[in-house]
Design a protein around this motif. Structure first.
Motif, PDB file in Angstrom:
ATOM      1  N   LEU A   1      -9.506  -0.923  -0.489  1.00 20.89           N
ATOM      2  CA  LEU A   1      -9.759   0.065  -1.536  1.00 20.89           C
ATOM      3  C   LEU A   1     -10.610  -0.538  -2.642  1.00 20.89           C
ATOM      4  O   LEU A   1     -11.543   0.085  -3.141  1.00 20.89           O
ATOM      5  CB  LEU A   1      -8.427   0.542  -2.118  1.00 20.89           C
ATOM      6  CG  LEU A   1      -7.535   1.339  -1.146  1.00 20.89           C
ATOM      7  CD1 LEU A   1      -6.095   1.317  -1.618  1.00 20.89           C
ATOM      8  CD2 LEU A   1      -8.041   2.760  -1.009  1.00 20.89           C
TER       9      LEU A   1
ATOM     10  N   LEU B   1       0.835  -1.208   0.000  1.00 17.07           N
ATOM     11  CA  LEU B   1       0.000   0.000   0.000  1.00 17.07           C
ATOM     12  C   LEU B   1       0.870   1.258   0.000  1.00 17.07           C
ATOM     13  O   LEU B   1       0.414   2.334  -0.380  1.00 17.07           O
ATOM     14  CB  LEU B   1      -0.991  -0.020   1.164  1.00 17.07           C
ATOM     15  CG  LEU B   1      -2.086  -1.084   0.954  1.00 17.07           C
ATOM     16  CD1 LEU B   1      -2.903  -1.283   2.223  1.00 17.07           C
ATOM     17  CD2 LEU B   1      -3.012  -0.737  -0.209  1.00 17.07           C
TER      18      LEU B   1
ATOM     19  N   ALA C   1      -4.199  -5.557   3.517  1.00 16.63           N
ATOM     20  CA  ALA C   1      -3.778  -5.863   2.148  1.00 16.63           C
ATOM     21  C   ALA C   1      -3.746  -7.380   1.953  1.00 16.63           C
ATOM     22  O   ALA C   1      -4.665  -8.070   2.385  1.00 16.63           O
ATOM     23  CB  ALA C   1      -2.469  -5.160   1.828  1.00 16.63           C
ATOM     24  N   ALA C   2      -2.684  -7.913   1.360  1.00 15.42           N
ATOM     25  CA  ALA C   2      -2.675  -9.354   1.045  1.00 15.42           C
ATOM     26  C   ALA C   2      -2.774 -10.230   2.300  1.00 15.42           C
ATOM     27  O   ALA C   2      -3.273 -11.356   2.228  1.00 15.42           O
ATOM     28  CB  ALA C   2      -1.420  -9.701   0.256  1.00 15.42           C
TER      29      ALA C   2
ATOM     30  N   ASN D   1      -6.206  -1.888   6.882  1.00 12.80           N
ATOM     31  CA  ASN D   1      -6.232  -2.522   5.570  1.00 12.80           C
ATOM     32  C   ASN D   1      -5.027  -3.475   5.556  1.00 12.80           C
ATOM     33  O   ASN D   1      -3.900  -3.050   5.287  1.00 12.80           O
ATOM     34  CB  ASN D   1      -6.127  -1.489   4.448  1.00 12.80           C
ATOM     35  CG  ASN D   1      -6.197  -2.148   3.083  1.00 12.80           C
ATOM     36  OD1 ASN D   1      -6.090  -3.369   2.954  1.00 12.80           O
ATOM     37  ND2 ASN D   1      -6.364  -1.341   2.043  1.00 12.80           N
TER      38      ASN D   1
ATOM     39  N   ARG E   1       1.280   1.272  -8.136  1.00 11.39           N
ATOM     40  CA  ARG E   1       0.773  -0.094  -8.127  1.00 11.39           C
ATOM     41  C   ARG E   1      -0.582  -0.209  -8.845  1.00 11.39           C
ATOM     42  O   ARG E   1      -1.558   0.434  -8.418  1.00 11.39           O
ATOM     43  CB  ARG E   1       0.588  -0.452  -6.655  1.00 11.39           C
ATOM     44  CG  ARG E   1      -0.064  -1.734  -6.407  1.00 11.39           C
ATOM     45  CD  ARG E   1      -0.366  -1.920  -4.950  1.00 11.39           C
ATOM     46  NE  ARG E   1      -0.787  -3.287  -4.809  1.00 11.39           N
ATOM     47  CZ  ARG E   1      -1.428  -3.762  -3.783  1.00 11.39           C
ATOM     48  NH1 ARG E   1      -1.721  -2.982  -2.766  1.00 11.39           N
ATOM     49  NH2 ARG E   1      -1.776  -5.015  -3.751  1.00 11.39           N
TER      50      ARG E   1
ATOM     51  N   ARG F   1     -13.115  -9.680  -7.338  1.00 13.34           N
ATOM     52  CA  ARG F   1     -11.788 -10.043  -7.838  1.00 13.34           C
ATOM     53  C   ARG F   1     -11.581 -11.558  -7.696  1.00 13.34           C
ATOM     54  O   ARG F   1     -12.538 -12.309  -7.596  1.00 13.34           O
ATOM     55  CB  ARG F   1     -10.733  -9.200  -7.109  1.00 13.34           C
ATOM     56  CG  ARG F   1     -10.960  -7.685  -7.343  1.00 13.34           C
ATOM     57  CD  ARG F   1      -9.930  -6.835  -6.649  1.00 13.34           C
ATOM     58  NE  ARG F   1      -8.588  -7.106  -7.158  1.00 13.34           N
ATOM     59  CZ  ARG F   1      -7.471  -6.705  -6.563  1.00 13.34           C
ATOM     60  NH1 ARG F   1      -7.544  -5.986  -5.441  1.00 13.34           N
ATOM     61  NH2 ARG F   1      -6.297  -6.993  -7.069  1.00 13.34           N
TER      62      ARG F   1
ATOM     63  N   HIS G   1      -5.956 -12.151   3.508  1.00  9.07           N
ATOM     64  CA  HIS G   1      -6.375 -13.452   2.993  1.00  9.07           C
ATOM     65  C   HIS G   1      -5.521 -14.604   3.505  1.00  9.07           C
ATOM     66  O   HIS G   1      -5.696 -15.743   3.071  1.00  9.07           O
ATOM     67  CB  HIS G   1      -6.342 -13.414   1.457  1.00  9.07           C
ATOM     68  CG  HIS G   1      -6.871 -12.127   0.885  1.00  9.07           C
ATOM     69  ND1 HIS G   1      -8.169 -11.716   1.077  1.00  9.07           N
ATOM     70  CD2 HIS G   1      -6.273 -11.133   0.176  1.00  9.07           C
ATOM     71  CE1 HIS G   1      -8.345 -10.540   0.490  1.00  9.07           C
ATOM     72  NE2 HIS G   1      -7.208 -10.168  -0.062  1.00  9.07           N
TER      73      HIS G   1
HETATM   74  C1  DQA Z   1      -6.534  -4.655  -0.819  1.00  5.67           C
HETATM   75  C2  DQA Z   1      -7.096  -5.923  -1.468  1.00  5.67           C
HETATM   76  C3  DQA Z   1      -6.175  -7.107  -1.253  1.00  5.67           C
HETATM   77  O1  DQA Z   1      -6.706  -8.270  -1.854  1.00  5.67           O
HETATM   78  C4  DQA Z   1      -4.815  -6.825  -1.866  1.00  5.67           C
HETATM   79  O2  DQA Z   1      -3.924  -7.888  -1.601  1.00  5.67           O
HETATM   80  C5  DQA Z   1      -4.249  -5.525  -1.437  1.00  5.67           C
HETATM   81  C6  DQA Z   1      -5.117  -4.364  -1.293  1.00  5.67           C
HETATM   82  C7  DQA Z   1      -7.377  -3.414  -1.138  1.00  5.67           C
HETATM   83  O3  DQA Z   1      -7.177  -2.411  -0.471  1.00  5.67           O
HETATM   84  O4  DQA Z   1      -8.211  -3.439  -2.048  1.00  5.67           O
HETATM   85  O5  DQA Z   1      -3.033  -5.393  -1.291  1.00  5.67           O
HETATM   86  O6  DQA Z   1      -6.532  -4.833   0.590  1.00  5.67           O
END
Ligand code: DQA
Length: 146
Positions: free
Chosen positions: A100, A11, A75-76, A73, A17, A106, A79
């Motif tokens: 975001l 992020l 991010a990855a 957030n 990115r 997705r 998951h």
């Molecule tokens: C994310 C969604 C995640 O799947 C992804 O790995 C990210 C960003 C988002 O903000 O949409 O790094 O968290």
């Protein structure tokens, strides 16, 4: 009221990115957006970004007794990370998850959030606006217990 905003891996590369997914605004733009929201709401805010799972766990633990709410957030790590889930449960600070992008539109592997069970709400697919919604919902939760 003090809120910690945690952003996970990659992020810090916002703007560069995958702009077709995450837009052209940078991490610094995100920080100043959230700072403005918090200033308007009379909330103290701090930011933490890391590409490392353990560093995020450390930041959540360090928030104990210092912050009233967490916007995260992951991010990855959303998951994959039981460690971040457990850290959020450990400190028991009201937390709101933000993405975001719309993770449900997705790849299938993004449809699962390990951290969601430790969060009072999740906002996804609203871009920066999701962070505003997260801050407001933590404020409402803390003020009304809603
Ligand atoms: C994310 C969604 C995640 O799947 C992804 O790995 C990210 C960003 C988002 O903000 O949409 O790094 O968290």
């Amino acid at each position: 009221m003090r809120i910690l905003v945690i952003n996970g891996p990659n992020l810090n590369m916002l703007g560069i990115r995958e702009p077709e997914i995450y837009g052209s605004q940078t991490y610094e733009d995100l920080v100043s957006f959230v700072k403005d929201v918090c200033r308007e709401q009379n909330i103290e805010v701090e930011f933490f970004q890391s590409n490392h799972e353990g560093a995020i766990v450390d930041a959540i633990q360090a928030a104990y007794g210092k912050f009233d709410g967490i916007v995260i957030n992951p991010a990855a790590y959303t998951h994959t990370s039981i460690a971040i889930l457990d850290a959020l449960k450990t400190v028991n600070i009201p937390a709101v998850e933000v993405h975001l992008s719309d993770i449900y539109k997705r790849e299938n592997f993004r449809h699962i959030s390990y951290v969601a069970p430790a969060c009072i709400k999740t906002f996804y697919g609203f871009g920066f606006e999701g962070y505003r919604l997260a801050v407001l919902s933590i404020k409402e939760y803390l003020e009304k217990g809603a």
